[in-house]
Each structure stands twice: as structure tokens, then as C-alpha cells.
Motif scaffolding. Structure first.
Motif, PDB file in Angstrom:
ATOM      1  N   ILE A 230      51.459  50.541  37.712  1.00 13.05           N
ATOM      2  CA  ILE A 230      51.700  49.649  38.901  1.00 13.05           C
ATOM      3  C   ILE A 230      52.802  49.387  39.742  1.00 13.05           C
ATOM      4  O   ILE A 230      54.010  48.811  39.166  1.00 13.05           O
ATOM      5  CB  ILE A 230      50.185  48.955  38.136  1.00 13.05           C
ATOM      6  CG1 ILE A 230      49.227  49.456  37.779  1.00 13.05           C
ATOM      7  CG2 ILE A 230      50.271  47.359  39.012  1.00 13.05           C
ATOM      8  CD1 ILE A 230      48.079  48.308  37.133  1.00 13.05           C
ATOM      9  N   ARG A 231      52.663  48.790  41.327  1.00  7.53           N
ATOM     10  CA  ARG A 231      54.220  48.256  41.554  1.00  7.53           C
ATOM     11  C   ARG A 231      53.355  47.445  42.192  1.00  7.53           C
ATOM     12  O   ARG A 231      54.171  46.345  42.783  1.00  7.53           O
ATOM     13  CB  ARG A 231      54.023  49.721  43.107  1.00  7.53           C
ATOM     14  CG  ARG A 231      54.838  50.577  41.859  1.00  7.53           C
ATOM     15  CD  ARG A 231      55.412  50.940  41.786  1.00  7.53           C
ATOM     16  NE  ARG A 231      56.399  52.268  40.831  1.00  7.53           N
ATOM     17  CZ  ARG A 231      57.564  52.373  40.636  1.00  7.53           C
ATOM     18  NH1 ARG A 231      58.226  51.531  39.828  1.00  7.53           N
ATOM     19  NH2 ARG A 231      57.940  53.036  39.842  1.00  7.53           N
ATOM     20  N   CYS A 232      52.191  46.956  42.467  1.00  3.29           N
ATOM     21  CA  CYS A 232      52.009  45.489  43.706  1.00  3.29           C
ATOM     22  C   CYS A 232      51.041  45.345  43.953  1.00  3.29           C
ATOM     23  O   CYS A 232      49.599  46.322  42.865  1.00  3.29           O
ATOM     24  CB  CYS A 232      52.491  46.261  44.719  1.00  3.29           C
ATOM     25  SG  CYS A 232      51.862  47.495  46.280  1.00  3.29           S
ATOM     26  N   ALA A 233      50.379  43.908  43.951  1.00  2.00           N
ATOM     27  CA  ALA A 233      49.235  43.908  43.773  1.00  2.00           C
ATOM     28  C   ALA A 233      48.842  41.796  44.672  1.00  2.00           C
ATOM     29  O   ALA A 233      49.944  41.388  45.011  1.00  2.00           O
ATOM     30  CB  ALA A 233      49.044  43.576  42.386  1.00  2.00           C
ATOM     31  N   CYS A 234      47.573  42.120  45.227  1.00  2.00           N
ATOM     32  CA  CYS A 234      47.496  40.835  46.419  1.00  2.00           C
ATOM     33  C   CYS A 234      46.432  40.379  46.185  1.00  2.00           C
ATOM     34  O   CYS A 234      45.293  40.900  46.176  1.00  2.00           O
ATOM     35  CB  CYS A 234      47.969  41.313  47.729  1.00  2.00           C
ATOM     36  SG  CYS A 234      47.044  42.609  48.402  1.00  2.00           S
ATOM     37  N   ALA A 235      46.296  39.097  46.795  1.00  2.00           N
ATOM     38  CA  ALA A 235      44.963  38.061  47.024  1.00  2.00           C
ATOM     39  C   ALA A 235      44.167  38.399  48.196  1.00  2.00           C
ATOM     40  O   ALA A 235      44.812  38.228  48.808  1.00  2.00           O
ATOM     41  CB  ALA A 235      44.623  37.135  46.527  1.00  2.00           C
ATOM     42  N   ALA A 236      43.230  38.946  48.339  1.00  2.00           N
ATOM     43  CA  ALA A 236      42.135  38.719  49.355  1.00  2.00           C
ATOM     44  C   ALA A 236      41.818  37.196  49.889  1.00  2.00           C
ATOM     45  O   ALA A 236      41.810  36.339  49.313  1.00  2.00           O
ATOM     46  CB  ALA A 236      40.943  39.440  48.955  1.00  2.00           C
ATOM     47  N   PRO A 237      42.080  37.020  51.410  1.00  2.00           N
ATOM     48  CA  PRO A 237      41.757  35.797  51.882  1.00  2.00           C
ATOM     49  C   PRO A 237      40.567  34.641  51.756  1.00  2.00           C
ATOM     50  O   PRO A 237      39.763  36.249  51.144  1.00  2.00           O
ATOM     51  CB  PRO A 237      41.599  36.123  53.310  1.00  2.00           C
ATOM     52  CG  PRO A 237      41.779  37.577  53.862  1.00  2.00           C
ATOM     53  CD  PRO A 237      42.360  38.402  52.482  1.00  2.00           C
ATOM     54  N   LEU A 238      39.849  34.041  51.616  1.00  2.00           N
ATOM     55  CA  LEU A 238      38.659  33.489  51.070  1.00  2.00           C
ATOM     56  C   LEU A 238      37.843  33.854  51.899  1.00  2.00           C
ATOM     57  O   LEU A 238      36.436  34.100  51.184  1.00  2.00           O
ATOM     58  CB  LEU A 238      39.177  31.567  51.116  1.00  2.00           C
ATOM     59  CG  LEU A 238      39.125  31.106  50.294  1.00  2.00           C
ATOM     60  CD1 LEU A 238      39.233  29.734  50.857  1.00  2.00           C
ATOM     61  CD2 LEU A 238      38.589  31.030  48.906  1.00  2.00           C
ATOM     62  N   ASN A 239      37.585  34.507  52.894  1.00  2.00           N
ATOM     63  CA  ASN A 239      36.792  34.595  53.849  1.00  2.00           C
ATOM     64  C   ASN A 239      36.271  36.564  54.400  1.00  2.00           C
ATOM     65  O   ASN A 239      35.692  36.954  54.122  1.00  2.00           O
ATOM     66  CB  ASN A 239      36.820  34.451  55.510  1.00  2.00           C
ATOM     67  CG  ASN A 239      38.591  35.280  55.935  1.00  2.00           C
ATOM     68  OD1 ASN A 239      39.058  35.755  55.139  1.00  2.00           O
ATOM     69  ND2 ASN A 239      38.102  35.439  57.344  1.00  2.00           N
ATOM     70  N   SER A 240      37.062  36.824  52.805  1.00  2.00           N
ATOM     71  CA  SER A 240      37.220  38.379  52.827  1.00  2.00           C
ATOM     72  C   SER A 240      35.455  38.424  51.769  1.00  2.00           C
ATOM     73  O   SER A 240      35.865  37.774  51.287  1.00  2.00           O
ATOM     74  CB  SER A 240      38.729  39.550  52.238  1.00  2.00           C
ATOM     75  OG  SER A 240      37.811  40.473  51.728  1.00  2.00           O
ATOM     76  N   PRO A 241      35.348  40.084  51.767  1.00  2.00           N
ATOM     77  CA  PRO A 241      34.531  40.605  50.282  1.00  2.00           C
ATOM     78  C   PRO A 241      35.278  40.427  49.338  1.00  2.00           C
ATOM     79  O   PRO A 241      34.301  41.108  48.219  1.00  2.00           O
ATOM     80  CB  PRO A 241      33.152  41.285  51.266  1.00  2.00           C
ATOM     81  CG  PRO A 241      34.112  41.501  51.855  1.00  2.00           C
ATOM     82  CD  PRO A 241      35.187  41.130  52.922  1.00  2.00           C
ATOM     83  N   TYR A 242      36.308  41.094  49.520  1.00  2.00           N
ATOM     84  CA  TYR A 242      37.340  41.353  48.123  1.00  2.00           C
ATOM     85  C   TYR A 242      37.896  40.114  47.965  1.00  2.00           C
ATOM     86  O   TYR A 242      38.163  39.643  48.276  1.00  2.00           O
ATOM     87  CB  TYR A 242      37.931  42.460  48.356  1.00  2.00           C
ATOM     88  CG  TYR A 242      37.438  43.350  49.151  1.00  2.00           C
ATOM     89  CD1 TYR A 242      35.765  44.369  49.264  1.00  2.00           C
ATOM     90  CD2 TYR A 242      38.052  43.602  51.007  1.00  2.00           C
ATOM     91  CE1 TYR A 242      35.932  44.902  49.997  1.00  2.00           C
ATOM     92  CE2 TYR A 242      36.566  44.489  51.277  1.00  2.00           C
ATOM     93  CZ  TYR A 242      36.261  45.353  51.525  1.00  2.00           C
ATOM     94  OH  TYR A 242      35.588  46.372  52.456  1.00  2.00           O
ATOM     95  N   THR A 243      38.059  40.345  46.229  1.00  2.00           N
ATOM     96  CA  THR A 243      39.251  39.618  45.805  1.00  2.00           C
ATOM     97  C   THR A 243      40.624  40.230  45.602  1.00  2.00           C
ATOM     98  O   THR A 243      41.651  39.323  45.632  1.00  2.00           O
ATOM     99  CB  THR A 243      38.418  39.087  44.668  1.00  2.00           C
ATOM    100  OG1 THR A 243      38.137  40.135  43.741  1.00  2.00           O
ATOM    101  CG2 THR A 243      37.581  38.558  43.831  1.00  2.00           C
TER     102      THR A 243
END
Length: 267
Positions: A103-116
Motif C-alpha cells: 500500500i502506497r497512499c490513502a486519502c479521505a473523501a470530502p464531507l459531501n461525498s458518498p465515499y469515505t
């Protein structure tokens, strides 16, 4: 004094999640005391080195990833809500392989996104999790390892995925195959971050850090010479010859970029 290797912090809620190497500790900033769930009052003892820690935009979940979990799960989402004890575990591994990918990277989705969250790796499709922590269909496996990810704040279905090859495709998760177009950086990508509604900053190897305008994306090329996208700005003083673990951060309010760098060729 603990020696933190990776961490994430939220100054509004006071949440602080950190790791020295393998063990993960859930805590809070001085003077701030969010309700720490009872199952997080003691350190979480991992069996491999922690690669990243990422808080969700809602601050209800923490994403943990591991470098070499030796066949065990290498992705975990842990609840920070005292009234929700859900933990979710995932194995990112290439098809027909018993070994986990790197695993190389990860990020959080913005609050208005259907994703996390979104997680990138060497040789697997991008792992995208929705609000219920279910895996979402994403584009097929990468032609080059995914080393940097960021959601677009104004387009919460869209990811920018920085590749070792220098390509940064714009991935629309609503479109089969991820859509079209993207940026071609002049070197392998280390970090990608949004600095404005239509602008992103890219940090890469070979001392490259550039700002690109998303309104002028390159279409997918077939049979053409691969030329780098023309940047709006290039930071000529930036130094990072060989390292992919050199971070940068952006203050969207002011447009300021803080970037680590490595002098002397990345020793």
C-alpha cells in the motif's frame, strides 16, 4: 517522549491518532477531550509496520494501513464514535496472488461525498469505500503503481491518482473505466493536493513541484509521443531527487503550500 512515525490529527475535535512503528494509539490534543471509545483506551498492537493513518472528513472513523502484514489484513477502518463499535478489515492483494500488495497512499473523501476513503497500492485497483464501508467498484488495476491520491472538494466523485510513471489520471467513480483525461507530470509523482477549485499542486521526483490547471487536461493518448502537461507554475527551488515519501500540505484558504524536501539527492 514518544517518537511518532505516522499520525493524523483534527484540531476542531481534538482527535489524535498516532503510531511509533507497529502500535497505534488513540488520544487527544492537550486541553481537548473527545469521547474516546472504551475499545481505544489501550493501544492497538499491530503485527506489521503502520504505513498510514487517515481520519475521515466526519472524524467518525480512522483508516489504518500496514506495509507488510504477512497475509493478514493490510487495511482497517476503526470507529471513533463511542456509540458505534464497527471495525472493518480488508485485504488488498493482486488477483491470483496469496501475498498482499504494498500500500502506497490513502486519502479521505470530502464531507459531501458518498465515499469515505480511497487507498492506492502497487498492483491493485484503487480501493474505494462508501459511507457504509462497503467496497465500491473502481477502475481496473493500474498500469503503474498509485503513489498519491486526492478527492476534488468541488467534485466529490472524482479522484486524482498520481502514478510512478508520472501520469495523474482524473478518475470519475461514476463512469465505467474512470473517465478520460488527466495530467502528465514530468517525473514520478510523490504527492498531489488541491490548491483551488481548478488547480492542483504535484510534488515529484527529480526536484519537480508544479501547479496545474484542471481546465486544461490532456486527453488519453494513443500512439502519440507522451509529453508532459504544461504547468501554470513550477517551484524551481524545490529539492527532492529520489524520494516518494516526501510530503506536502495545502491551506486552501490562503493557497499556501508547505512542502518537505530532501537535499543532496535524497540520502
Amino acid at each position: 517522549m514518544p517518537r511518532w512515525r505516522v499520525f493524523d490529527v483534527d484540531v476542531e475535535t481534538g482527535w489524535l491518532v498516532y503510531s511509533d512503528q507497529r502500535d497505534v494509539q488513540f488520544g487527544h490534543l492537550p486541553g481537548m477531550r473527545p469521547r474516546v471509545p472504551t475499545w481505544h483506551e489501550e493501544p492497538y498492537f499491530g503485527l506489521a509496520d503502520v504505513q498510514s493513518i487517515t481520519l475521515s472528513a466526519s472524524k467518525d472513523f480512522a483508516l489504518l494501513t500496514w506495509l507488510d502484514s504477512q497475509g493478514r489484513h493490510n487495511v482497517q477502518v476503526s470507529s471513533l464514535n463511542p456509540d458505534d463499535d464497527r471495525d472493518a478489515f480488508y485485504h488488498l492483494r493482486p488477483p491470483r496472488s496469496p501475498e498482499n500488495t504494498t500500500i502506497r497512499c490513502a486519502c479521505a473523501a470530502p464531507l459531501n461525498s458518498p465515499y469515505t476513503f480511497a487507498i492506492g497500492s502497487d498492483d491493485c485497483p484503487i480501493l474505494v469505500l462508501d459511507q457504509e464501508m462497503n467496497q465500491v467498484s473502481s477502475p481496473s488495476g493500474p498500469s503503474s503503481p498509485t503513489l498519491a491520491l486526492t478527492f476534488l472538494a468541488e467534485s466529490p466523485h472524482v479522484l486524482l491518482a498520481g502514478k510512478r510513471s508520472g501520469q495523474i489520471p482524473l478518475v470519475d467513480l461514476r463512469v465505467e473505466g474512470g473517465g478520460r483525461g488527466g495530467i502528465r507530470h514530468s517525473a514520478s509523482v510523490a504527492r498531489v493536493a488541491q490548491v483551488g477549485e481548478n488547480a492542483v499542486v504535484v510534488g515529484g521526483l527529480r526536484d519537480t513541484m508544479c501547479v496545474y490547471d484542471l481546465r486544461f487536461l490532456k486527453e488519453k493518448e494513443k500512439g502519440r509521443k507522451k509529453e508532459a502537461t504544461r504547468p501554470v507554475v513550477r517551484m524551481w527551488e524545490h529539492r527532492n531527487e529520489t524520494r516518494h515519501d516526501v510530503d506536502l500540505a495545502v491551506d486552501r484558504g490562503t493557497g499556501l503550500v508547505a512542502a518537505a524536501q530532501v537535499e543532496g539527492g535524497g540520502g
